[in-house]
Design a protein around this motif. Structure first.
Motif, mmCIF file in Angstrom:
data_model
loop_
_atom_site.group_PDB
_atom_site.id
_atom_site.type_symbol
_atom_site.label_atom_id
_atom_site.label_comp_id
_atom_site.label_asym_id
_atom_site.label_seq_id
_atom_site.Cartn_x
_atom_site.Cartn_y
_atom_site.Cartn_z
ATOM 1 N N ASN A 100 0.832 -1.207 0.000
ATOM 2 C CA ASN A 100 0.000 0.000 0.000
ATOM 3 C C ASN A 100 0.865 1.255 0.000
ATOM 4 N N TYR A 101 1.925 1.251 0.783
ATOM 5 C CA TYR A 101 2.852 2.383 0.787
ATOM 6 C C TYR A 101 3.466 2.564 -0.605
ATOM 7 N N PHE A 102 3.807 1.452 -1.226
ATOM 8 C CA PHE A 102 4.429 1.503 -2.543
ATOM 9 C C PHE A 102 3.473 2.065 -3.601
ATOM 10 N N ILE A 103 2.196 1.683 -3.533
ATOM 11 C CA ILE A 103 1.198 2.222 -4.476
ATOM 12 C C ILE A 103 1.167 3.738 -4.375
ATOM 13 N N ILE A 104 1.196 4.246 -3.155
ATOM 14 C CA ILE A 104 1.187 5.698 -2.942
ATOM 15 C C ILE A 104 2.431 6.322 -3.570
ATOM 16 N N GLN A 105 3.586 5.704 -3.370
ATOM 17 C CA GLN A 105 4.831 6.236 -3.922
ATOM 18 C C GLN A 105 4.886 6.151 -5.446
ATOM 19 N N GLN A 106 4.257 5.134 -6.014
ATOM 20 C CA GLN A 106 4.260 4.986 -7.472
ATOM 21 C C GLN A 106 3.572 6.168 -8.154
ATOM 22 N N PHE A 107 2.584 6.761 -7.524
ATOM 23 C CA PHE A 107 1.943 7.923 -8.118
ATOM 24 C C PHE A 107 2.905 9.097 -8.173
ATOM 25 N N ARG A 108 3.849 9.115 -7.272
ATOM 26 C CA ARG A 108 4.844 10.181 -7.254
ATOM 27 C C ARG A 108 5.940 9.927 -8.283
ATOM 28 N N PHE A 109 6.393 8.695 -8.366
ATOM 29 C CA PHE A 109 7.526 8.360 -9.225
ATOM 30 C C PHE A 109 7.120 7.783 -10.574
ATOM 31 N N GLU A 110 5.856 7.413 -10.706
ATOM 32 C CA GLU A 110 5.308 6.807 -11.922
ATOM 33 C C GLU A 110 6.122 5.581 -12.317
ATOM 34 N N ASP A 111 6.563 5.513 -13.544
ATOM 35 C CA ASP A 111 7.251 4.324 -14.050
ATOM 36 C C ASP A 111 8.704 4.222 -13.587
ATOM 37 N N ARG A 112 9.205 5.253 -12.912
ATOM 38 C CA ARG A 112 10.587 5.227 -12.443
ATOM 39 C C ARG A 112 10.792 4.252 -11.298
ATOM 40 N N LEU A 113 9.709 3.809 -10.682
ATOM 41 C CA LEU A 113 9.821 3.023 -9.467
ATOM 42 C C LEU A 113 9.129 1.673 -9.614
ATOM 43 N N SER A 114 9.809 0.619 -9.210
ATOM 44 C CA SER A 114 9.192 -0.705 -9.205
ATOM 45 C C SER A 114 9.611 -1.433 -7.931
ATOM 46 N N ILE A 115 8.866 -2.473 -7.633
ATOM 47 C CA ILE A 115 9.176 -3.258 -6.440
ATOM 48 C C ILE A 115 9.117 -4.735 -6.808
ATOM 49 N N SER A 116 9.993 -5.507 -6.198
ATOM 50 C CA SER A 116 9.933 -6.959 -6.374
ATOM 51 C C SER A 116 10.047 -7.593 -4.991
ATOM 52 N N ILE A 117 9.191 -8.564 -4.770
ATOM 53 C CA ILE A 117 9.193 -9.272 -3.495
ATOM 54 C C ILE A 117 9.417 -10.745 -3.792
ATOM 55 N N ASP A 118 10.512 -11.270 -3.268
ATOM 56 C CA ASP A 118 10.880 -12.661 -3.493
ATOM 57 C C ASP A 118 10.773 -13.412 -2.177
ATOM 58 N N ILE A 119 9.736 -14.226 -2.092
ATOM 59 C CA ILE A 119 9.559 -15.064 -0.905
ATOM 60 C C ILE A 119 10.010 -16.460 -1.291
ATOM 61 N N VAL A 157 13.004 -1.361 -5.794
ATOM 62 C CA VAL A 157 13.156 -1.798 -4.418
ATOM 63 C C VAL A 157 12.929 -3.301 -4.422
ATOM 64 N N SER A 158 13.882 -4.008 -3.873
ATOM 65 C CA SER A 158 13.815 -5.462 -3.849
ATOM 66 C C SER A 158 13.730 -5.933 -2.403
ATOM 67 N N ILE A 159 12.750 -6.793 -2.143
ATOM 68 C CA ILE A 159 12.612 -7.401 -0.823
ATOM 69 C C ILE A 159 12.786 -8.909 -1.012
ATOM 70 N N LYS A 160 13.780 -9.458 -0.343
ATOM 71 C CA LYS A 160 14.046 -10.889 -0.442
ATOM 72 C C LYS A 160 13.904 -11.499 0.946
ATOM 73 N N ILE A 161 13.131 -12.578 1.022
ATOM 74 C CA ILE A 161 12.867 -13.226 2.295
ATOM 75 C C ILE A 161 13.400 -14.649 2.234
ATOM 76 N N GLU A 162 14.261 -14.975 3.181
ATOM 77 C CA GLU A 162 14.886 -16.295 3.249
ATOM 78 C C GLU A 162 14.813 -16.804 4.687
ATOM 79 N N THR A 163 15.044 -18.077 4.853
ATOM 80 C CA THR A 163 15.105 -18.635 6.201
ATOM 81 C C THR A 163 16.313 -19.541 6.336
#
Length: 174
Positions: A100-119, A157-163
């Motif tokens: 949700n935070y990222f959606i808000i930021q995407q309106f500011r940065f438009e296509d300049r910003l992406s996020i990837s979440i690797d679980i 922005v990349s979020i990687k989750i490992e155990t």
């Protein structure tokens, strides 16, 4: 009217009784003020949510879906931040807040910003792990502000989750 003088101890007791009455009145007034402030603090979030929902509805009626999406994300972000008083939340709840935070930021940065979440593997188990509330969003915000906002070009922005056998490892990078 006849008035009989009171003994010194009776006068002291009478004075203390009056002080106790005044103290009780003060406590009662303070309690009423605290109850009023508590009610006011309960109303404020509801007012905020209702106002945001009104904006979202108007935007949908006007065909401005981007504003509706941003308003919905902002409402969900505030609801998560303000309403949930628990200190531990699931990783899934925390990731949804980041989205949700990222959606808000995407309106500011438009296509300049992406996020990837690797679980990693065992997604269901990982998403139910409890972590402290508002752990990830401030780090993502910091990554956007210091790593992407000042950068020329696109940012991810990349979020990687490992155990491991005993740890949950979350890596956030920009």
């Amino acid at each position: 009217e006849l008035r009989y003088p009171l003994s010194k101890s009776a006068e002291n007791m009478n004075r203390r009784f009056k002080e106790m009455l005044n103290t009780k009145e003060l406590i009662s007034a303070s309690k009423k003020q605290a109850e009023y402030l508590a009610l006011q603090n309960q109303i404020n979030p509801h007012f905020l949510y209702n106002t945001l929902e009104g904006i979202r509805s108007e935007a949908l009626c006007a065909g401005i879906t981007e504003v509706a999406q941003m308003t919905e994300a902002l409402s969900s972000f505030f609801r998560y931040t303000i309403s949930n008083v628990e200190h531990m939340v699931t990783l899934e709840e925390e990731l949804n807040n980041v989205k949700n935070y990222f959606i808000i930021q995407q309106f500011r940065f438009e296509d300049r910003l992406s996020i990837s979440i690797d679980i990693g593997s065992d997604r269901e188990k990982l998403l139910s792990v409890k972590i402290p509330k508002l752990t990830l969003q401030p780090i993502v915000e910091n990554a956007i502000y210091h790593g992407i906002e000042r950068k020329i070009g696109d940012g991810n922005v990349s979020i990687k989750i490992e155990t491991t056998a005993t740890r949950l490892i979350i890596t956030i990078s920009d």
